[in-house]
Design an enzyme around this catalytic site. Structure first.
Site, PDB file in Angstrom:
ATOM      1  N   GLN A  80       0.858  -1.194   0.000  1.00  0.00           N
ATOM      2  CA  GLN A  80       0.000   0.000   0.000  1.00  0.00           C
ATOM      3  C   GLN A  80       0.890   1.240   0.000  1.00  0.00           C
ATOM      4  OE1 GLN A  80      -3.333  -0.611   3.119  1.00  0.00           O
ATOM      5  NE2 GLN A  80      -1.779  -2.120   3.620  1.00  0.00           N
ATOM      6  N   ASN A  81       2.198   1.029   0.067  1.00  0.00           N
ATOM      7  CA  ASN A  81       3.115   2.165   0.183  1.00  0.00           C
ATOM      8  C   ASN A  81       3.451   2.734  -1.194  1.00  0.00           C
ATOM      9  OD1 ASN A  81       3.020   1.525   2.830  1.00  0.00           O
ATOM     10  ND2 ASN A  81       5.031   0.537   2.912  1.00  0.00           N
ATOM     11  N   HIS A 119      -1.532   1.437  -4.216  1.00  0.00           N
ATOM     12  CA  HIS A 119      -1.845   2.865  -4.064  1.00  0.00           C
ATOM     13  C   HIS A 119      -0.921   3.752  -4.894  1.00  0.00           C
ATOM     14  CE1 HIS A 119      -3.961   1.931   0.048  1.00  0.00           C
ATOM     15  NE2 HIS A 119      -4.640   1.513  -1.007  1.00  0.00           N
ATOM     16  N   CYS A 126      -0.340   9.599 -17.052  1.00  0.00           N
ATOM     17  CA  CYS A 126      -1.237  10.353 -17.929  1.00  0.00           C
ATOM     18  C   CYS A 126      -2.681  10.050 -17.520  1.00  0.00           C
ATOM     19  CB  CYS A 126      -1.005   9.966 -19.389  1.00  0.00           C
ATOM     20  SG  CYS A 126      -2.249  10.685 -20.476  1.00  0.00           S
ATOM     21  N   CYS A 181       4.483  18.215 -14.686  1.00  0.00           N
ATOM     22  CA  CYS A 181       3.460  17.264 -15.130  1.00  0.00           C
ATOM     23  C   CYS A 181       2.916  17.771 -16.469  1.00  0.00           C
ATOM     24  CB  CYS A 181       2.320  17.156 -14.120  1.00  0.00           C
ATOM     25  SG  CYS A 181       2.832  16.603 -12.502  1.00  0.00           S
ATOM     26  N   GLY A 192       3.150  -4.356   9.018  1.00  0.00           N
ATOM     27  CA  GLY A 192       3.038  -2.909   9.249  1.00  0.00           C
ATOM     28  C   GLY A 192       1.830  -2.245   8.636  1.00  0.00           C
ATOM     29  N   GLU A 226       1.764  -3.262  16.879  1.00  0.00           N
ATOM     30  CA  GLU A 226       0.549  -3.303  17.727  1.00  0.00           C
ATOM     31  C   GLU A 226      -0.485  -4.175  17.026  1.00  0.00           C
ATOM     32  OE1 GLU A 226      -0.851   0.686  17.897  1.00  0.00           O
ATOM     33  OE2 GLU A 226       0.990   1.400  18.847  1.00  0.00           O
ATOM     34  N   ALA A 237       9.120  -4.446  12.448  1.00  0.00           N
ATOM     35  CA  ALA A 237       9.405  -5.236  11.245  1.00  0.00           C
ATOM     36  C   ALA A 237      10.908  -5.336  10.989  1.00  0.00           C
ATOM     37  CB  ALA A 237       8.709  -4.590  10.048  1.00  0.00           C
TER      38      ALA A 237
HETATM   39  P1  OAD Z   1      -1.298   2.997   9.040  1.00  0.00           P
HETATM   40  O1  OAD Z   1      -0.621   4.256   9.412  1.00  0.00           O
HETATM   41  O2  OAD Z   1      -2.787   2.975   9.098  1.00  0.00           O
HETATM   42  O3  OAD Z   1      -0.783   1.808   9.966  1.00  0.00           O
HETATM   43  C1  OAD Z   1       0.577   1.608  10.209  1.00  0.00           C
HETATM   44  C2  OAD Z   1       0.725   0.315  10.978  1.00  0.00           C
HETATM   45  O4  OAD Z   1       2.107   0.061  11.142  1.00  0.00           O
HETATM   46  C3  OAD Z   1       0.098   0.341  12.378  1.00  0.00           C
HETATM   47  O5  OAD Z   1      -0.704  -0.815  12.536  1.00  0.00           O
HETATM   48  C4  OAD Z   1       1.319   0.299  13.312  1.00  0.00           C
HETATM   49  O6  OAD Z   1       1.065  -0.441  14.505  1.00  0.00           O
HETATM   50  C5  OAD Z   1       2.329  -0.429  12.453  1.00  0.00           C
HETATM   51  N1  OAD Z   1       3.741  -0.148  12.765  1.00  0.00           N
HETATM   52  C6  OAD Z   1       4.289   1.007  13.173  1.00  0.00           C
HETATM   53  N2  OAD Z   1       5.615   0.880  13.283  1.00  0.00           N
HETATM   54  C7  OAD Z   1       5.916  -0.387  12.935  1.00  0.00           C
HETATM   55  C8  OAD Z   1       7.144  -1.123  12.830  1.00  0.00           C
HETATM   56  N3  OAD Z   1       8.318  -0.564  13.095  1.00  0.00           N
HETATM   57  N4  OAD Z   1       7.057  -2.417  12.438  1.00  0.00           N
HETATM   58  C9  OAD Z   1       5.863  -2.996  12.172  1.00  0.00           C
HETATM   59  N5  OAD Z   1       4.694  -2.346  12.247  1.00  0.00           N
HETATM   60  C10 OAD Z   1       4.711  -1.059  12.612  1.00  0.00           C
HETATM   61  O7  OAD Z   1      -0.744   2.581   7.594  1.00  0.00           O
HETATM   62  P2  OAD Z   1      -1.406   1.623   6.484  1.00  0.00           P
HETATM   63  O8  OAD Z   1      -2.101   0.470   7.092  1.00  0.00           O
HETATM   64  O9  OAD Z   1      -0.345   1.364   5.488  1.00  0.00           O
HETATM   65  O10 OAD Z   1      -3.757   5.160   1.726  1.00  0.00           O
HETATM   66  O11 OAD Z   1      -2.468   2.608   5.860  1.00  0.00           O
HETATM   67  C11 OAD Z   1      -3.189   2.192   4.749  1.00  0.00           C
HETATM   68  C12 OAD Z   1      -3.499   3.350   3.848  1.00  0.00           C
HETATM   69  O12 OAD Z   1      -4.082   4.428   4.599  1.00  0.00           O
HETATM   70  C13 OAD Z   1      -2.298   4.003   3.204  1.00  0.00           C
HETATM   71  O13 OAD Z   1      -1.820   3.302   2.099  1.00  0.00           O
HETATM   72  C14 OAD Z   1      -2.836   5.347   2.811  1.00  0.00           C
HETATM   73  C15 OAD Z   1      -3.516   5.685   4.118  1.00  0.00           C
HETATM   74  O14 OAD Z   1      -4.502   6.636   4.081  1.00  0.00           O
HETATM   75  C16 OAD Z   1      -3.888   6.085   0.776  1.00  0.00           C
HETATM   76  O15 OAD Z   1      -3.297   7.138   0.827  1.00  0.00           O
HETATM   77  C17 OAD Z   1      -4.849   5.722  -0.320  1.00  0.00           C
END
Ligand code: OAD
Length: 281
Positions: A106-107, A124, A132, A171, A222, A250, A266
């Site tokens: 998702q990154n 994402h 484009c 762009c 993560g 968590e 991680a």
């Molecule tokens: P979040 O910010 O929602 O969640 C991050 C997760 O990483 C949490 O569950 C933390 O507990 C965990 N975390 C933090 N540090 C960590 C570490 N060192 N090792 C392992 N885990 C760790 O991020 P995403 O789930 O990626 O979408 O969010 C999903 C989407 O929401 C993103 O892609 C973005 C956002 O809005 C868009 O922009 C479309």
């Protein structure tokens, strides 16, 4: 340190191969990129209803250009400085050894590719690419050009019109030279990231399902698993008979439905998993 039962689980899950990873912002935190929802996360400082939508951002740009530029500067600052951390490198090693068949992420930070992963599904998009809007041709936007663009935005933050002309330069229209081979349809390029309310790239979603259809283990790293449709993939994997495990600092929103949760960073746990499997990082 992994417990004995965790080491046994790692052997059971990983040694027979066909492992797919699903990653979220937590895997890149140790590279200096803030997560979205955690303490100090991007959405703590910026309201996602505004800053994660095209309409919201367009309105900030028009009404308060300085605020818009501050957001862009902050957004790219961490991305431009980040380097792959031991967790990204561990996934690349697992792929090289034939254990991991691909990573669905998702990154948008390009760190899996920079770590050496070959099969990367980007649900994402990617902040280092423009696309484009008409023909969907994607072109890399190199870090150096982003730095130039962000610096110009900073110098012209007082003027909405100047900001628009800077965006038009970085762009341009499809077929107008940017870098590499572009399409030729004259559509306008935009940053290739998925904003809230937008469809995920169809082809990437299809690749994600295809990887999961063939996996024995899906390992989520993560991610808070609150953003759909990405968060539905672990449940889909379970329906298909795969084991689902997670590595997270968590509990996530789906921990209760996942076969096993490794709790910790991680960048610590994944290198330990390599040690158990006797794979060099
Ligand atoms: P979040 O910010 O929602 O969640 C991050 C997760 O990483 C949490 O569950 C933390 O507990 C965990 N975390 C933090 N540090 C960590 C570490 N060192 N090792 C392992 N885990 C760790 O991020 P995403 O789930 O990626 O979408 O969010 C999903 C989407 O929401 C993103 O892609 C973005 C956002 O809005 C868009 O922009 C479309």
């Amino acid at each position: 340190m992994l417990k004995k039962k965790e080491k046994d689980l790692v052997k059971r899950c990983f040694l027979d191969g066909k492992v797919v990873f699903l990653t979220g912002a937590g895997i890149s935190l140790e590279s200096g990129i803030p997560t979205f929802r955690g303490k100090g996360g991007l959405w703590e400082r910026y309201d996602p209803d505004t800053y994660a939508t095209i309409e919201g951002l367009a309105s900030v740009l028009r009404r308060t250009p300085r605020k818009f530029v501050r957001f862009v500067e902050e957004f790219y600052e961490a991305l431009l400085q980040a380097k792959p951390n031991p967790a990204h490198l561990a996934l690349a090693a697992l792929e090289k050894s034939g254990i991991m068949s691909g990573v669905i992420t998702q990154n948008i930070d390009n760190l899996h590719q920079r770590a050496g992963c070959r099969t990367v599904v980007e649900l994402h998009g990617n902040a280092f690419r423009v696309r484009c809007q008409r023909c969907a041709t994607g072109i890399p936007l190199e870090a150096q050009r982003i730095r130039e663009m962000v610096s110009l935005l900073g110098k012209n933050a007082h003027s909405y019109r100047s900001l628009l002309s800077i965006f038009a330069r970085y762009c341009p229209r499809c077929g107008v030279a940017l870098s590499g081979a572009a399409g030729n349809c004259a559509g306008r390029f935009r940053i290739d990231v998925v904003f809230f309310g937008e469809m995920l790239p169809e082809q990437e979603v299809a690749r994600a399902y295809a990887l999961i259809d063939r996996c024995r283990t899906l390992a989520v790293v993560g991610s808070s698993l609150v953003v759909y449709p990405a968060a539905s993939l672990p449940l889909y994997a379970k329906q298909r008979g795969a084991r689902v495990i997670e590595i997270n600092a968590e509990p996530s929103a789906l921990s209760a439905q996942i076969d096993y949760s490794f709790t910790g960073k991680a960048g610590v746990i994944l290198p330990e998993i390599l040690d158990v499997l006797k794979i060099a990082g």
